[in-house]
Design a protein around this motif. Structure first.
Motif, PDB file in Angstrom:
ATOM      1  N   VAL A 164      12.557   4.925  64.481  1.00  0.00           N
ATOM      2  CA  VAL A 164      11.709   3.735  64.560  1.00  0.00           C
ATOM      3  C   VAL A 164      10.599   3.806  63.510  1.00  0.00           C
ATOM      4  N   ASP A 165      10.017   4.978  63.324  1.00  0.00           N
ATOM      5  CA  ASP A 165       8.952   5.127  62.320  1.00  0.00           C
ATOM      6  C   ASP A 165       9.473   4.833  60.920  1.00  0.00           C
ATOM      7  N   ASP A 166      10.683   5.327  60.592  1.00  0.00           N
ATOM      8  CA  ASP A 166      11.278   5.060  59.282  1.00  0.00           C
ATOM      9  C   ASP A 166      11.510   3.565  59.099  1.00  0.00           C
ATOM     10  N   LEU A 167      12.008   2.933  60.143  1.00  0.00           N
ATOM     11  CA  LEU A 167      12.301   1.506  60.083  1.00  0.00           C
ATOM     12  C   LEU A 167      11.040   0.692  59.833  1.00  0.00           C
ATOM     13  N   VAL A 203      22.167  -3.744  62.525  1.00  0.00           N
ATOM     14  CA  VAL A 203      22.412  -3.750  63.964  1.00  0.00           C
ATOM     15  C   VAL A 203      23.853  -3.294  64.187  1.00  0.00           C
ATOM     16  N   GLY A 204      24.252  -3.245  65.459  1.00  0.00           N
ATOM     17  CA  GLY A 204      25.586  -2.747  65.781  1.00  0.00           C
ATOM     18  C   GLY A 204      25.537  -1.393  66.453  1.00  0.00           C
ATOM     19  N   SER A 205      24.405  -1.095  67.107  1.00  0.00           N
ATOM     20  CA  SER A 205      24.285   0.135  67.890  1.00  0.00           C
ATOM     21  C   SER A 205      25.264   0.098  69.064  1.00  0.00           C
ATOM     22  N   PRO A 206      25.574   1.248  69.671  1.00  0.00           N
ATOM     23  CA  PRO A 206      26.486   1.248  70.818  1.00  0.00           C
ATOM     24  C   PRO A 206      26.058   0.302  71.929  1.00  0.00           C
ATOM     25  N   ASN A 207      24.751   0.112  72.099  1.00  0.00           N
ATOM     26  CA  ASN A 207      24.227  -0.841  73.072  1.00  0.00           C
ATOM     27  C   ASN A 207      23.400  -1.878  72.328  1.00  0.00           C
ATOM     28  N   TRP A 208      23.783  -3.140  72.431  1.00  0.00           N
ATOM     29  CA  TRP A 208      23.079  -4.192  71.691  1.00  0.00           C
ATOM     30  C   TRP A 208      21.609  -4.291  72.069  1.00  0.00           C
ATOM     31  N   ARG A 209      21.230  -3.794  73.258  1.00  0.00           N
ATOM     32  CA  ARG A 209      19.818  -3.837  73.667  1.00  0.00           C
ATOM     33  C   ARG A 209      18.960  -2.943  72.785  1.00  0.00           C
ATOM     34  N   THR A 210      19.554  -1.864  72.275  1.00  0.00           N
ATOM     35  CA  THR A 210      18.836  -1.021  71.313  1.00  0.00           C
ATOM     36  C   THR A 210      18.507  -1.812  70.055  1.00  0.00           C
ATOM     37  N   ASP A 211      19.467  -2.583  69.564  1.00  0.00           N
ATOM     38  CA  ASP A 211      19.228  -3.435  68.390  1.00  0.00           C
ATOM     39  C   ASP A 211      18.122  -4.444  68.674  1.00  0.00           C
ATOM     40  N   LEU A 212      18.157  -5.036  69.855  1.00  0.00           N
ATOM     41  CA  LEU A 212      17.157  -6.042  70.212  1.00  0.00           C
ATOM     42  C   LEU A 212      15.760  -5.444  70.206  1.00  0.00           C
ATOM     43  N   GLU A 213      15.614  -4.249  70.747  1.00  0.00           N
ATOM     44  CA  GLU A 213      14.305  -3.614  70.771  1.00  0.00           C
ATOM     45  C   GLU A 213      13.820  -3.295  69.358  1.00  0.00           C
ATOM     46  N   ARG A 214      14.705  -2.844  68.506  1.00  0.00           N
ATOM     47  CA  ARG A 214      14.318  -2.566  67.114  1.00  0.00           C
ATOM     48  C   ARG A 214      13.923  -3.848  66.395  1.00  0.00           C
ATOM     49  N   LEU A 215      14.630  -4.918  66.653  1.00  0.00           N
ATOM     50  CA  LEU A 215      14.272  -6.208  66.069  1.00  0.00           C
ATOM     51  C   LEU A 215      12.891  -6.663  66.532  1.00  0.00           C
ATOM     52  N   ARG A 216      12.597  -6.462  67.790  1.00  0.00           N
ATOM     53  CA  ARG A 216      11.271  -6.835  68.306  1.00  0.00           C
ATOM     54  C   ARG A 216      10.166  -6.038  67.625  1.00  0.00           C
ATOM     55  N   LEU A 217      10.403  -4.757  67.423  1.00  0.00           N
ATOM     56  CA  LEU A 217       9.412  -3.920  66.746  1.00  0.00           C
ATOM     57  C   LEU A 217       9.214  -4.359  65.300  1.00  0.00           C
ATOM     58  N   VAL A 218      10.308  -4.745  64.648  1.00  0.00           N
ATOM     59  CA  VAL A 218      10.196  -5.242  63.277  1.00  0.00           C
ATOM     60  C   VAL A 218       9.416  -6.552  63.249  1.00  0.00           C
ATOM     61  N   ARG A 219       9.692  -7.452  64.176  1.00  0.00           N
ATOM     62  CA  ARG A 219       8.949  -8.713  64.225  1.00  0.00           C
ATOM     63  C   ARG A 219       7.461  -8.458  64.435  1.00  0.00           C
ATOM     64  N   ASP A 220       7.125  -7.532  65.313  1.00  0.00           N
ATOM     65  CA  ASP A 220       5.715  -7.202  65.531  1.00  0.00           C
ATOM     66  C   ASP A 220       5.086  -6.644  64.260  1.00  0.00           C
ATOM     67  N   ALA A 221       5.863  -5.875  63.498  1.00  0.00           N
ATOM     68  CA  ALA A 221       5.319  -5.224  62.296  1.00  0.00           C
ATOM     69  C   ALA A 221       5.116  -6.191  61.142  1.00  0.00           C
ATOM     70  N   VAL A 222       6.037  -7.145  60.971  1.00  0.00           N
ATOM     71  CA  VAL A 222       5.972  -8.009  59.787  1.00  0.00           C
ATOM     72  C   VAL A 222       5.311  -9.360  60.068  1.00  0.00           C
ATOM     73  N   GLY A 223       5.154  -9.699  61.334  1.00  0.00           N
ATOM     74  CA  GLY A 223       4.539 -10.981  61.662  1.00  0.00           C
ATOM     75  C   GLY A 223       5.538 -12.121  61.645  1.00  0.00           C
ATOM     76  N   ARG A 224       5.036 -13.306  61.939  1.00  0.00           N
ATOM     77  CA  ARG A 224       5.895 -14.480  62.086  1.00  0.00           C
ATOM     78  C   ARG A 224       6.163 -15.199  60.771  1.00  0.00           C
ATOM     79  N   GLU A 225       5.477 -14.841  59.717  1.00  0.00           N
ATOM     80  CA  GLU A 225       5.641 -15.543  58.439  1.00  0.00           C
ATOM     81  C   GLU A 225       6.756 -14.944  57.589  1.00  0.00           C
ATOM     82  N   VAL A 226       7.316 -13.820  58.017  1.00  0.00           N
ATOM     83  CA  VAL A 226       8.371 -13.138  57.263  1.00  0.00           C
ATOM     84  C   VAL A 226       9.699 -13.362  57.969  1.00  0.00           C
ATOM     85  N   ASN A 227      10.715 -13.769  57.228  1.00  0.00           N
ATOM     86  CA  ASN A 227      12.050 -13.938  57.792  1.00  0.00           C
ATOM     87  C   ASN A 227      12.689 -12.581  58.081  1.00  0.00           C
ATOM     88  N   ILE A 228      13.416 -12.512  59.196  1.00  0.00           N
ATOM     89  CA  ILE A 228      14.176 -11.313  59.553  1.00  0.00           C
ATOM     90  C   ILE A 228      15.643 -11.690  59.662  1.00  0.00           C
TER      91      ILE A 228
END
Length: 362
Positions: free
Chosen positions: A148-151, A170-195
């Protein structure tokens, strides 16, 4: 003129980028970031150059393709790209025109365009005709193997450099892991950056539907290659059930899959890979087909070639950015405030640094 711009000789080299530790997506683990660099010398001394991304895959096979094809291009003029495509297609037909020979064909084609642009003293985008002077660029990476820190460090670094969009795996064994990583990325980059998210064909349809629906709150710009690239009905079903924008194309060697996806209204962004699709001409043909359905083009990986090409078509949306070749070339591309600018020099406008190349004897 023709005799002065005919291909007299060729050489093949290998270059390697730094990689601290292996990186992985949903379907591959990469232990090496390497490139094959082709140089074609014309009778007048001009050298046209190209490269392809090879990683650690099939080194003997791709070198064999070059060894088989290169002797047949001597004597062709640098501008006779169509004739060389036909010649290579004829030579490759028995074992198949798609696959490894197509990569070698593309490298030859790209080097010929470089030589021709150098002869004319013009950048490739000006030779082809210019629709725009710059294009959007997004930062790519976000490997599944990252902590997560690297990401967060990577996506935050892109934003600090002025990028306005980032893509993660994405494409982790459990899609919920991907969702959590996406949420952390959104928190890090803000709403003005496309993901954007890229599964590298590593998901099942049910998991892709679950992730796409759950990630709706995060404003995902597009979902790239969630399913096997030939699962056209699956893409249609995913689109119908989630409404998410879908991006595909990097695995394709021709436009037949694009036609199938367009007919199903199951693609929103076309992502041709210049080396797989085989030539500048085929790349532009695919862009024109996508444009006839009002689908934009945002190609896969090769930003130093793709920026000039995207700037030469009316439906160019942007390009993908990795920094892997930047330390290996003499003129890294200008990227500023979320935009990339074509190289200003003739041809493709950059060359690999001689001291960083190891010649391959064919």
């Amino acid at each position: 003129m023709s005799s002065s711009v005919t291909i007299r000789d060729y050489k093949l080299y290998k270059a390697t980028a730094a990689l601290k530790k292996p990186i992985a997506d949903a379907t591959h683990t990469l232990h090496e970031i390497s490139f094959l660099v082709l140089r074609l010398q014309l009778e007048n001394g001009i050298v046209g150059e190209s490269y392809l991304l090879s990683f650690q895959y099939s080194p003997a096979a791709i070198r064999g393709a070059f060894k088989d094809l290169l002797p047949h291009i001597k004597g062709y003029a640098a501008h006779e790209t169509g004739k060389v495509i036909k010649k290579i297609d004829d030579l490759s037909e028995y074992f198949g025109n798609q696959g490894i020979n197509r990569w070698a064909q593309a490298a030859i084609n790209i080097a010929m365009w470089d030589a021709w642009g150098k002869y004319l003293g013009q950048p490739v985008n000006k030779v082809l005709g210019t629709h725009r002077d710059k294009c959007s660029i997004y930062g790519s990476g976000g490997w599944i193997s990252y902590s997560v820190d690297d990401l967060i460090e990577e996506v935050s670094g892109y934003v600090e450099r002025g990028f306005r969009a980032v893509k993660i795996k994405v494409g982790s064994p459990n899609w919920r892991t991907d969702l959590e990583r996406l949420r952390l990325v959104r928190d890090a980059v803000g709403r003005e950056v496309n993901i954007m998210m890229d599964a590298n064909q590593g998901m099942t349809l049910p998991a892709a539907i679950q992730l796409a629906n759950a990630a709706r709150e995060l404003d995902i710009f597009w979902f790239e290659e969630p399913l096997h690239h030939q699962n056209f009905d699956g893409y249609q079903s995913l689109k119908q059930q989630t409404g998410i924008s879908l991006a595909m194309g990097e695995r394709e060697y021709d436009t037949l899959p694009l036609v199938s996806l367009l007919q199903r209204r199951a693609i929103d962004i076309w992502q041709p890979d210049l080396l797989r699709i085989g030539s500048v001409e085929a790349w532009r043909e695919s862009a024109a087909l996508a444009n006839s359905y009002h689908v934009p083009v945002l190609p896969h990986y090769y930003k130093d070639y793709d920026v000039p090409l995207v700037c030469s078509v009316p439906n160019g949306l942007g390009v993908e950015s990795f920094d892997w070749i930047d330390p290996l070339i003499d003129q890294p591309m200008l990227v500023k405030d979320g935009f990339a600018y074509p190289h200003e020099g003739p041809g493709w406008g950059f060359n690999f640094i001689d001291e960083l190349l190891t010649e391959i004897v064919l």
